[in-house]
Design a protein around this motif. Structure first.
Motif, PDB file in Angstrom:
ATOM      1  N   SER A  93      50.126  32.540  32.519  1.00  0.00           N
ATOM      2  CA  SER A  93      49.638  31.236  31.356  1.00  0.00           C
ATOM      3  C   SER A  93      50.377  31.088  30.278  1.00  0.00           C
ATOM      4  CB  SER A  93      48.054  31.526  31.333  1.00  0.00           C
ATOM      5  OG  SER A  93      47.566  31.732  32.634  1.00  0.00           O
TER       6      SER A  93
ATOM      7  N   LEU B 201      44.277  40.742  33.250  1.00  0.00           N
ATOM      8  CA  LEU B 201      44.460  40.251  31.929  1.00  0.00           C
ATOM      9  C   LEU B 201      45.963  40.044  31.497  1.00  0.00           C
ATOM     10  CD1 LEU B 201      41.430  41.244  29.729  1.00  0.00           C
ATOM     11  CD2 LEU B 201      41.844  39.109  30.515  1.00  0.00           C
TER      12      LEU B 201
ATOM     13  N   GLY C  29      47.198  37.616  34.277  1.00  0.00           N
ATOM     14  CA  GLY C  29      46.743  36.189  33.755  1.00  0.00           C
ATOM     15  C   GLY C  29      47.337  35.474  32.482  1.00  0.00           C
TER      16      GLY C  29
ATOM     17  N   MET D 107      41.006  25.501  31.083  1.00  0.00           N
ATOM     18  CA  MET D 107      40.578  25.858  32.506  1.00  0.00           C
ATOM     19  C   MET D 107      41.586  26.537  33.292  1.00  0.00           C
ATOM     20  SD  MET D 107      37.622  26.023  34.107  1.00  0.00           S
ATOM     21  CE  MET D 107      36.836  25.442  35.279  1.00  0.00           C
TER      22      MET D 107
ATOM     23  N   VAL E 146      44.044  28.334  32.379  1.00  0.00           N
ATOM     24  CA  VAL E 146      44.414  30.035  32.076  1.00  0.00           C
ATOM     25  C   VAL E 146      43.122  30.863  32.837  1.00  0.00           C
ATOM     26  CG1 VAL E 146      44.281  31.438  30.249  1.00  0.00           C
ATOM     27  CG2 VAL E 146      45.337  29.435  30.098  1.00  0.00           C
ATOM     28  N   LEU E 147      42.017  30.298  32.705  1.00  0.00           N
ATOM     29  CA  LEU E 147      40.927  30.891  33.380  1.00  0.00           C
ATOM     30  C   LEU E 147      41.136  31.293  34.814  1.00  0.00           C
ATOM     31  CD1 LEU E 147      38.133  32.495  32.627  1.00  0.00           C
ATOM     32  CD2 LEU E 147      36.982  30.304  33.092  1.00  0.00           C
TER      33      LEU E 147
ATOM     34  N   TRP F 124      43.651  33.831  35.641  1.00  0.00           N
ATOM     35  CA  TRP F 124      43.169  35.208  35.273  1.00  0.00           C
ATOM     36  C   TRP F 124      42.223  35.677  36.460  1.00  0.00           C
ATOM     37  CZ3 TRP F 124      37.915  36.260  34.506  1.00  0.00           C
ATOM     38  CH2 TRP F 124      37.740  37.611  34.548  1.00  0.00           C
ATOM     39  N   PHE F 125      41.393  34.640  36.826  1.00  0.00           N
ATOM     40  CA  PHE F 125      40.266  35.010  37.883  1.00  0.00           C
ATOM     41  C   PHE F 125      41.072  35.233  39.067  1.00  0.00           C
ATOM     42  CE2 PHE F 125      37.294  33.775  41.058  1.00  0.00           C
ATOM     43  CZ  PHE F 125      36.436  34.776  40.770  1.00  0.00           C
TER      44      PHE F 125
END
Length: 131
Positions: free
Chosen positions: A112, A105, A108, A1, A3-4, A7-8
């Motif tokens: 991460s 990406l 992100g 979560m 990592v997402l 990126w977001f």
């Protein structure tokens, strides 16, 4: 979560700065520069600080070569999708969104990388501390 979310955050930062719609800092600053100069400078500096944080963290974790390598992977993926006819280069708005997606990406993954590396290899990474 995590990592997402990283990126977001990168996607939000890039798309808030520039995108093909009218809802971005670049177009807003261009239209309101003369009447809202202090606010334009403040928001521009806040975006600059956010970019510095993201880019510095990505450079620290991946390095310049790693950033280029990750960007090249996503560029090659887009090239394959265009070659197979899944994507078209005729739509400039789509091309801009794809560029924002690819750059987000890269950022992100850079933010991460230590998490991803630990999950892939089982090795934790730590910062070097000079004493």
């Amino acid at each position: 979560m995590g990592v997402l979310l990283r990126w977001f955050g990168a996607f939000g930062l890039l798309s808030a700065t520039f995108n093909p719609t009218q809802w971005n800092f670049y177009r807003w600053a261009e239209a309101h520069y003369s009447t809202q100069l202090p606010l334009t400078v403040l928001l521009g500096l806040l975006l600059a600080v956010a970019f510095i944080i993201y880019i510095a963290a990505t450079l620290r974790s991946l390095g310049a070569f790693g950033m280029l390598l990750v960007a090249a992977v996503f560029a090659a993926l887009i090239w394959v999708l265009v070659d197979w006819g899944i994507l078209s280069t005729a739509n400039s708005s789509l091309n801009i969104w794809l560029g924002i997606l690819a750059l987000s990406l890269v950022l992100g993954i850079g933010l991460s990388w230590s998490i991803l590396w630990q999950k892939m290899s089982g090795q934790a990474t730590v910062d070097e501390v000079d004493e």
